[in-house]
Design a protein around this motif. Structure first.
Motif, PDB file in Angstrom:
ATOM      1  N   ASN A 224       0.817  -1.214   0.000  1.00 12.94           N
ATOM      2  CA  ASN A 224       0.000   0.000   0.000  1.00 12.94           C
ATOM      3  C   ASN A 224       0.850   1.264   0.000  1.00 12.94           C
ATOM      4  OD1 ASN A 224      -2.495  -1.278  -0.089  1.00 12.94           O
ATOM      5  ND2 ASN A 224      -2.639  -1.462   2.141  1.00 12.94           N
ATOM      6  N   SER A 225       1.930   1.261   0.762  1.00 12.03           N
ATOM      7  CA  SER A 225       2.780   2.456   0.833  1.00 12.03           C
ATOM      8  C   SER A 225       3.533   2.698  -0.470  1.00 12.03           C
ATOM      9  CB  SER A 225       3.782   2.331   1.990  1.00 12.03           C
ATOM     10  OG  SER A 225       4.680   1.264   1.767  1.00 12.03           O
ATOM     11  N   LEU A 226       3.679   1.657  -1.291  1.00 11.44           N
ATOM     12  CA  LEU A 226       4.404   1.808  -2.555  1.00 11.44           C
ATOM     13  C   LEU A 226       3.481   2.045  -3.746  1.00 11.44           C
ATOM     14  CD1 LEU A 226       7.163  -0.965  -2.265  1.00 11.44           C
ATOM     15  CD2 LEU A 226       7.337   1.461  -1.722  1.00 11.44           C
ATOM     16  N   LYS A 227       2.177   2.099  -3.519  1.00 10.65           N
ATOM     17  CA  LYS A 227       1.228   2.261  -4.622  1.00 10.65           C
ATOM     18  C   LYS A 227       1.526   3.487  -5.492  1.00 10.65           C
ATOM     19  CE  LYS A 227      -1.412  -1.327  -4.006  1.00 10.65           C
ATOM     20  NZ  LYS A 227      -1.355  -2.453  -4.968  1.00 10.65           N
ATOM     21  N   GLN A 232       3.838   4.117 -11.486  1.00  7.51           N
ATOM     22  CA  GLN A 232       4.738   4.596 -12.529  1.00  7.51           C
ATOM     23  C   GLN A 232       5.087   3.493 -13.529  1.00  7.51           C
ATOM     24  OE1 GLN A 232       5.941   7.756 -12.916  1.00  7.51           O
ATOM     25  NE2 GLN A 232       4.684   8.447 -11.209  1.00  7.51           N
ATOM     26  N   ILE A 233       4.802   2.241 -13.174  1.00 10.01           N
ATOM     27  CA  ILE A 233       5.021   1.135 -14.109  1.00 10.01           C
ATOM     28  C   ILE A 233       3.956   1.205 -15.206  1.00 10.01           C
ATOM     29  CG2 ILE A 233       5.216  -1.350 -14.399  1.00 10.01           C
ATOM     30  CD1 ILE A 233       7.343  -0.329 -12.586  1.00 10.01           C
ATOM     31  N   ARG A 234       4.378   1.133 -16.448  1.00  6.80           N
ATOM     32  CA  ARG A 234       3.447   1.285 -17.570  1.00  6.80           C
ATOM     33  C   ARG A 234       2.943  -0.095 -18.004  1.00  6.80           C
ATOM     34  NH1 ARG A 234       6.163   6.423 -20.806  1.00  6.80           N
ATOM     35  NH2 ARG A 234       6.746   7.553 -18.905  1.00  6.80           N
ATOM     36  N   PHE A 235       2.064  -0.645 -17.181  1.00  9.90           N
ATOM     37  CA  PHE A 235       1.574  -2.004 -17.404  1.00  9.90           C
ATOM     38  C   PHE A 235       0.880  -2.160 -18.748  1.00  9.90           C
ATOM     39  CE2 PHE A 235       1.594  -1.723 -12.689  1.00  9.90           C
ATOM     40  CZ  PHE A 235       2.490  -2.741 -12.447  1.00  9.90           C
ATOM     41  N   THR A 236       0.129  -1.150 -19.159  1.00  7.01           N
ATOM     42  CA  THR A 236      -0.650  -1.288 -20.387  1.00  7.01           C
ATOM     43  C   THR A 236       0.219  -1.246 -21.636  1.00  7.01           C
ATOM     44  OG1 THR A 236      -1.115   1.093 -20.287  1.00  7.01           O
ATOM     45  CG2 THR A 236      -2.774  -0.410 -19.391  1.00  7.01           C
ATOM     46  N   VAL A 247       4.158 -10.587 -14.250  1.00  4.43           N
ATOM     47  CA  VAL A 247       3.740  -9.521 -13.338  1.00  4.43           C
ATOM     48  C   VAL A 247       2.523  -9.887 -12.501  1.00  4.43           C
ATOM     49  CG1 VAL A 247       2.995  -7.112 -13.214  1.00  4.43           C
ATOM     50  CG2 VAL A 247       4.651  -7.806 -14.950  1.00  4.43           C
ATOM     51  N   LYS A 248       1.582 -10.554 -13.083  1.00  4.23           N
ATOM     52  CA  LYS A 248       0.263 -10.736 -12.473  1.00  4.23           C
ATOM     53  C   LYS A 248       0.316 -11.318 -11.073  1.00  4.23           C
ATOM     54  CE  LYS A 248      -4.301 -12.608 -13.620  1.00  4.23           C
ATOM     55  NZ  LYS A 248      -5.076 -13.396 -14.610  1.00  4.23           N
ATOM     56  N   GLU A 256      -7.777  -7.877  -7.680  1.00  7.11           N
ATOM     57  CA  GLU A 256      -8.647  -6.947  -8.396  1.00  7.11           C
ATOM     58  C   GLU A 256      -7.834  -6.042  -9.311  1.00  7.11           C
ATOM     59  OE1 GLU A 256      -8.629  -7.471  -5.173  1.00  7.11           O
ATOM     60  OE2 GLU A 256     -10.550  -8.486  -4.830  1.00  7.11           O
ATOM     61  N   GLU A 257      -6.704  -5.569  -8.828  1.00  5.69           N
ATOM     62  CA  GLU A 257      -5.857  -4.704  -9.646  1.00  5.69           C
ATOM     63  C   GLU A 257      -5.305  -5.462 -10.852  1.00  5.69           C
ATOM     64  OE1 GLU A 257      -4.031  -1.611  -6.337  1.00  5.69           O
ATOM     65  OE2 GLU A 257      -3.234  -3.647  -6.478  1.00  5.69           O
ATOM     66  N   ALA A 258      -4.848  -6.689 -10.609  1.00  4.03           N
ATOM     67  CA  ALA A 258      -4.316  -7.500 -11.700  1.00  4.03           C
ATOM     68  C   ALA A 258      -5.374  -7.743 -12.770  1.00  4.03           C
ATOM     69  CB  ALA A 258      -3.783  -8.824 -11.157  1.00  4.03           C
ATOM     70  N   MET A 259      -6.594  -8.037 -12.340  1.00  4.36           N
ATOM     71  CA  MET A 259      -7.681  -8.273 -13.286  1.00  4.36           C
ATOM     72  C   MET A 259      -8.009  -7.000 -14.063  1.00  4.36           C
ATOM     73  SD  MET A 259      -9.785 -10.333 -14.645  1.00  4.36           S
ATOM     74  CE  MET A 259      -9.668 -11.766 -13.542  1.00  4.36           C
ATOM     75  N   TYR A 260      -8.042  -5.889 -13.387  1.00  5.86           N
ATOM     76  CA  TYR A 260      -8.350  -4.602 -14.027  1.00  5.86           C
ATOM     77  C   TYR A 260      -7.321  -4.270 -15.104  1.00  5.86           C
ATOM     78  CZ  TYR A 260      -9.175   0.445 -14.429  1.00  5.86           C
ATOM     79  OH  TYR A 260      -9.431   1.705 -14.905  1.00  5.86           O
TER      80      TYR A 260
END
Length: 432
Positions: A224-227, A232-236, A247-248, A256-260
């Protein structure tokens, strides 16, 4: 008479022999402190550095005001915000007009002193030295040193190296200990010298694991503190296969974040206009792959086979195995006395103990594929910077297998073995 003609006349009448005599006299004053009339108490160690008021005042208007104005100070001057090495570097320049830096750190410390006392020519010399001599493995430490002391003069130098030599920078020893704001800075650059966004993520994950260790937590505990940084990681900019495989499953991402992110990659939706694909500069890889077997005798706790020697980068190298503190250690070391170059080297080693191979030696007709197999995987990233002072016997332990693990494994076999064979597949990757 015009000024420029007068200057030209002075140049023609210059006397190099006389200038050398004057320089020798100043060097004598520098080295002996003969006739010194002031004492600088510098740094937390309160080091005493003697000097001459007149010489210091001629080099800097700050010293001139300090010693010869109406508000002149005593002959003892306390300086708490500089390091002795930096002040000595400045003193050397004041007395000789030259610099004699031994390291980038010394140049940075001298810059701080020159900046404080408004010796602009020395500031320029410090910047030139740093720009010429700083190495990718040192740039992050240099940047944080300057940032924490409010020195922006070296930012451009550091930023250029971080972007153009990223592969070497992220494999430096200092990378895993950088501050949160520094990793955020790196992830914010549009241009990086790495293979892909997956590489960016992998190096961030390495840093995050080290940061979790510093906070005495696991990587999931600090997620959470590193969110804000993680975003800044360009996952898309990854494809779905890269994201799913690499990554997943990272604990920094919730399900939920991984699915999104997966859905947005699948639909080619860019979540943020700033998260488009980076400009990745090509990385030069030199790779050397080889295989070697080591016979390890458990009873004697010894290795009975010759060292593995090979040629790489026009140099001879050696890998040996030795027993140390209940471990069989794999060590890479140069098989030469000295080198005069620096490079980054990455190791991926897969060391396999194949029980079925040993059994087949005892029973040539046995083709039992259900016999146990023990596998050790080790990955080690190091910066190797060697010079002529290197002790060639110093190497790098890149993998270790506990003696008890091998012993328990050998005892689990049909016929208990007093020795095992380690079949090693090694890969050395050099980033020039």
């Amino acid at each position: 008479m015009k000024v420029e003609n007068n200057s030209s006349a002075c140049d023609k009448s210059s006397n190099p022999a006389f200038e050398n005599v004057i320089l020798k006299r100043f060097k004598h004053l520098l080295e002996s402190d003969d006739k010194s009339d002031c004492d600088f108490i510098v740094g937390p160690t309160k080091m005493s550095i003697r000097g001459h008021k007149l010489i210091f005042s001629l080099a800097s208007e700050v010293f001139d005001a300090m010693f010869f104005s109406d508000l002149k100070e005593d002959s003892v001057v306390n300086i708490v915000d500089l390091e002795p090495d930096g002040f000595l570097g400045m003193k050397h320049f004041i007395y000789t007009g030259t610099t004699d830096f031994k390291s980038v750190t010394e140049a940075l410390l001298t810059f701080m002193a020159a900046h404080k006392y408004l010796i602009n020519q020395l500031c320029d010399e410090c910047i030139k030295y740093v720009e010429k001599n700083i190495q990718p493995c040192d740039v992050l430490e240099c940047y944080e040193f300057c940032k924490n002391r409010n020195i922006p003069d070296f930012n451009e130098i550091c930023f250029n190296i971080i972007q153009n030599e990223t592969d070497a920078v992220v494999h430096s020893e200092y990378f895993l200990s950088i501050e949160v704001e520094t990793i955020k800075l790196i992830l914010g650059f549009t241009t990086l010298k790495l293979d892909s966004e997956v590489s960016v993520f992998k190096h961030f994950e390495r840093w995050a694991k080290a940061e979790a260790g510093r906070r005495k937590s696991d990587i999931k505990g600090i997620a959470n503190s590193l969110k804000p940084i993680f975003k800044q990681i360009r996952f898309t900019s990854m494809n779905l296969t890269e994201f799913s495989h690499c990554v997943k499953s990272c604990p920094l991402l919730s399900n939920e974040e991984a699915m999104y992110i997966s859905i947005n990659i699948f639909t080619n939706k860019v979540l943020d206009s700033t998260k488009k694909q980076r400009n990745f500069l090509p990385v030069n890889h030199l790779t050397f792959k080889f295989n070697h077997s080591f016979d390890i005798h458990l009873k004697e706790r010894s290795v009975e086979c010759s060292d593995l020697t090979f040629n790489f980068l026009d140099r001879k190298w050696r890998i040996n195995v030795f027993y140390f503190k209940e471990n069989f250690c794999f060590n890479l070391l140069p098989n030469f006395s000295s080198v005069d170059f620096s490079f980054l080297i990455k190791f991926n080693s897969h060391l396999i103990i194949e029980g079925d191979r040993i059994q087949r030696r005892a029973f040539s007709d046995s083709e039992n594929e259900n016999l146990p197999r023990f596998e050790l995987k080790s990955e080690c990233h190091e910066i190797y910077k060697w010079d002529t002072n290197l002790n060639p016997n110093n190497g790098m332990i890149f993998a270790a297998i506990k003696y008890d693990v091998l012993r328990r494994y050998s005892q689990s076999m049909i016929f208990k073995q007093s020795w095992v064979e380690l079949d090693g597949n090694f890969e050395i990757e050099c980033f020039k």
